[in-house]
Motif scaffolding. Structure first.
Motif, PDB file in Angstrom:
ATOM      1  N   GLU A 116       0.813  -1.214   0.000  1.00  0.00           N
ATOM      2  CA  GLU A 116       0.000   0.000   0.000  1.00  0.00           C
ATOM      3  C   GLU A 116       0.848   1.267   0.000  1.00  0.00           C
ATOM      4  O   GLU A 116       0.370   2.336  -0.323  1.00  0.00           O
ATOM      5  N   SER A 117       2.103   1.160   0.370  1.00  0.00           N
ATOM      6  CA  SER A 117       2.969   2.327   0.477  1.00  0.00           C
ATOM      7  C   SER A 117       3.336   2.861  -0.905  1.00  0.00           C
ATOM      8  O   SER A 117       3.484   2.111  -1.867  1.00  0.00           O
ATOM      9  N   VAL A 118       3.526   4.160  -0.976  1.00  0.00           N
ATOM     10  CA  VAL A 118       3.968   4.795  -2.212  1.00  0.00           C
ATOM     11  C   VAL A 118       5.367   4.286  -2.598  1.00  0.00           C
ATOM     12  O   VAL A 118       5.747   4.339  -3.760  1.00  0.00           O
ATOM     13  N   LEU A 119       6.109   3.756  -1.634  1.00  0.00           N
ATOM     14  CA  LEU A 119       7.450   3.253  -1.911  1.00  0.00           C
ATOM     15  C   LEU A 119       7.481   1.773  -2.305  1.00  0.00           C
ATOM     16  O   LEU A 119       8.551   1.234  -2.541  1.00  0.00           O
ATOM     17  N   ALA A 120       6.327   1.109  -2.413  1.00  0.00           N
ATOM     18  CA  ALA A 120       6.308  -0.321  -2.750  1.00  0.00           C
ATOM     19  C   ALA A 120       7.071  -0.618  -4.047  1.00  0.00           C
ATOM     20  O   ALA A 120       7.918  -1.514  -4.062  1.00  0.00           O
ATOM     21  N   PRO A 121       6.838   0.112  -5.148  1.00  0.00           N
ATOM     22  CA  PRO A 121       7.613  -0.173  -6.364  1.00  0.00           C
ATOM     23  C   PRO A 121       9.109   0.081  -6.181  1.00  0.00           C
ATOM     24  O   PRO A 121       9.941  -0.649  -6.714  1.00  0.00           O
ATOM     25  N   LEU A 122       9.442   1.091  -5.409  1.00  0.00           N
ATOM     26  CA  LEU A 122      10.850   1.388  -5.151  1.00  0.00           C
ATOM     27  C   LEU A 122      11.498   0.257  -4.357  1.00  0.00           C
ATOM     28  O   LEU A 122      12.603  -0.183  -4.676  1.00  0.00           O
ATOM     29  N   ARG A 123      10.801  -0.233  -3.329  1.00  0.00           N
ATOM     30  CA  ARG A 123      11.345  -1.348  -2.546  1.00  0.00           C
ATOM     31  C   ARG A 123      11.572  -2.571  -3.430  1.00  0.00           C
ATOM     32  O   ARG A 123      12.561  -3.275  -3.273  1.00  0.00           O
ATOM     33  N   GLN A 124      10.673  -2.811  -4.393  1.00  0.00           N
ATOM     34  CA  GLN A 124      10.850  -3.923  -5.325  1.00  0.00           C
ATOM     35  C   GLN A 124      12.121  -3.742  -6.149  1.00  0.00           C
ATOM     36  O   GLN A 124      12.869  -4.692  -6.367  1.00  0.00           O
ATOM     37  N   GLU A 125      12.359  -2.530  -6.607  1.00  0.00           N
ATOM     38  CA  GLU A 125      13.555  -2.267  -7.419  1.00  0.00           C
ATOM     39  C   GLU A 125      14.833  -2.408  -6.590  1.00  0.00           C
ATOM     40  O   GLU A 125      15.845  -2.910  -7.080  1.00  0.00           O
ATOM     41  N   VAL A 126      14.806  -1.967  -5.342  1.00  0.00           N
ATOM     42  CA  VAL A 126      15.981  -2.119  -4.475  1.00  0.00           C
ATOM     43  C   VAL A 126      16.248  -3.603  -4.237  1.00  0.00           C
ATOM     44  O   VAL A 126      17.386  -4.065  -4.321  1.00  0.00           O
ATOM     45  N   ALA A 127      15.204  -4.370  -3.957  1.00  0.00           N
ATOM     46  CA  ALA A 127      15.372  -5.810  -3.751  1.00  0.00           C
ATOM     47  C   ALA A 127      15.928  -6.468  -5.012  1.00  0.00           C
ATOM     48  O   ALA A 127      16.813  -7.329  -4.935  1.00  0.00           O
ATOM     49  N   ALA A 128      15.439  -6.053  -6.176  1.00  0.00           N
ATOM     50  CA  ALA A 128      15.940  -6.615  -7.432  1.00  0.00           C
ATOM     51  C   ALA A 128      17.412  -6.272  -7.635  1.00  0.00           C
ATOM     52  O   ALA A 128      18.206  -7.127  -8.035  1.00  0.00           O
ATOM     53  N   ALA A 129      17.786  -5.037  -7.345  1.00  0.00           N
ATOM     54  CA  ALA A 129      19.188  -4.638  -7.495  1.00  0.00           C
ATOM     55  C   ALA A 129      20.080  -5.437  -6.569  1.00  0.00           C
ATOM     56  O   ALA A 129      21.165  -5.875  -6.947  1.00  0.00           O
ATOM     57  N   ARG A 130      19.617  -5.650  -5.360  1.00  0.00           N
ATOM     58  CA  ARG A 130      20.421  -6.413  -4.409  1.00  0.00           C
ATOM     59  C   ARG A 130      20.528  -7.867  -4.841  1.00  0.00           C
ATOM     60  O   ARG A 130      21.564  -8.488  -4.654  1.00  0.00           O
ATOM     61  N   SER A 131      19.481  -8.411  -5.454  1.00  0.00           N
ATOM     62  CA  SER A 131      19.580  -9.797  -5.920  1.00  0.00           C
ATOM     63  C   SER A 131      20.492  -9.894  -7.137  1.00  0.00           C
ATOM     64  O   SER A 131      21.207 -10.867  -7.306  1.00  0.00           O
ATOM     65  N   VAL A 132      20.498  -8.854  -7.985  1.00  0.00           N
ATOM     66  CA  VAL A 132      21.407  -8.828  -9.130  1.00  0.00           C
ATOM     67  C   VAL A 132      22.852  -8.807  -8.635  1.00  0.00           C
ATOM     68  O   VAL A 132      23.736  -9.405  -9.243  1.00  0.00           O
ATOM     69  N   ALA A 133      23.087  -8.145  -7.538  1.00  0.00           N
ATOM     70  CA  ALA A 133      24.444  -8.033  -6.997  1.00  0.00           C
ATOM     71  C   ALA A 133      24.905  -9.336  -6.365  1.00  0.00           C
ATOM     72  O   ALA A 133      26.074  -9.498  -6.060  1.00  0.00           O
ATOM     73  N   SER A 134      23.988 -10.268  -6.169  1.00  0.00           N
ATOM     74  CA  SER A 134      24.342 -11.553  -5.553  1.00  0.00           C
ATOM     75  C   SER A 134      24.730 -12.535  -6.644  1.00  0.00           C
ATOM     76  O   SER A 134      24.004 -12.721  -7.608  1.00  0.00           O
ATOM     77  N   PRO A 135      25.867 -13.179  -6.509  1.00  0.00           N
ATOM     78  CA  PRO A 135      26.297 -14.128  -7.536  1.00  0.00           C
ATOM     79  C   PRO A 135      25.411 -15.372  -7.509  1.00  0.00           C
ATOM     80  O   PRO A 135      24.834 -15.731  -6.497  1.00  0.00           O
ATOM     81  N   VAL A 136      25.333 -15.969  -8.658  1.00  0.00           N
ATOM     82  CA  VAL A 136      24.604 -17.235  -8.754  1.00  0.00           C
ATOM     83  C   VAL A 136      25.547 -18.342  -8.270  1.00  0.00           C
ATOM     84  O   VAL A 136      26.674 -18.453  -8.754  1.00  0.00           O
ATOM     85  N   THR A 137      25.089 -19.120  -7.306  1.00  0.00           N
ATOM     86  CA  THR A 137      25.907 -20.207  -6.816  1.00  0.00           C
ATOM     87  C   THR A 137      25.447 -21.502  -7.457  1.00  0.00           C
ATOM     88  O   THR A 137      24.256 -21.805  -7.453  1.00  0.00           O
ATOM     89  N   PRO A 138      26.372 -22.268  -8.029  1.00  0.00           N
ATOM     90  CA  PRO A 138      25.991 -23.508  -8.676  1.00  0.00           C
ATOM     91  C   PRO A 138      25.404 -24.494  -7.663  1.00  0.00           C
ATOM     92  O   PRO A 138      25.803 -24.530  -6.511  1.00  0.00           O
ATOM     93  N   ALA A 139      24.423 -25.240  -8.110  1.00  0.00           N
ATOM     94  CA  ALA A 139      23.801 -26.248  -7.233  1.00  0.00           C
ATOM     95  C   ALA A 139      24.803 -27.340  -6.909  1.00  0.00           C
ATOM     96  O   ALA A 139      25.551 -27.788  -7.767  1.00  0.00           O
ATOM     97  N   GLY A 140      24.774 -27.753  -5.627  1.00  0.00           N
ATOM     98  CA  GLY A 140      25.632 -28.714  -5.007  1.00  0.00           C
ATOM     99  C   GLY A 140      26.114 -29.788  -5.804  1.00  0.00           C
ATOM    100  O   GLY A 140      26.882 -30.538  -5.889  1.00  0.00           O
TER     101      GLY A 140
END
Length: 140
Positions: A116-140
């Protein structure tokens, strides 16, 4: 974040607009430099390609911030100070993590969900950026 949603600046909306224009100009320069670097042979081109998603994510964060500010200017409920501080903290942590490494490192995000917050789309973009910054780890 703090400029867009913090306490009103004594210089008002004019200062906010000036800072926003400068930020968009700076992003344009970054995008141009990355596009140039993408055409370089390895290792420069390869390295630029690895960081390119973060350039796009940064632009999306700035766009989402601008959109939220416009919504507030047109009557939407402003975000709580605590929410602004939390998103700003997440962005600082992301920036610090990226500056501290030559390679992408895992950066977690713990932003609360409030659609409901006006920042909801912004929070989504921040979360996406942080996930992009996380390397993909190969499965075990």
């Amino acid at each position: 974040m703090e400029c867009a949603f913090g306490p009103p600046d004594p210089q008002g909306e004019r200062q906010r607009q000036r800072l926003r224009r400068r930020l968009y100009r700076d992003l344009s320069v970054v995008r141009s430099e990355f596009q140039r670097a993408l055409t370089e042979p390895p290792p420069m081109g390869t390295r630029a390609a690895a960081w390119w998603p973060l350039v796009v994510a940064t632009e999306r964060i700035v766009d989402a911030t601008t959109a939220a500010r416009v919504r507030i200017n047109h009557g939407a409920e402003p975000p709580a100070e605590a929410e602004v501080a939390e998103v700003a903290r997440e962005l600082r942590e992301l920036a610090e993590g990226l500056r501290a490494s030559d390679t992408l490192v895992e950066v977690r995000t713990d932003l609360p969900r409030d659609d409901e917050s006006v920042l909801a789309p912004l929070r989504q973009e921040v979360a996406a950026a942080r996930s992009v910054a996380s390397p993909v780890t190969p499965a075990g």
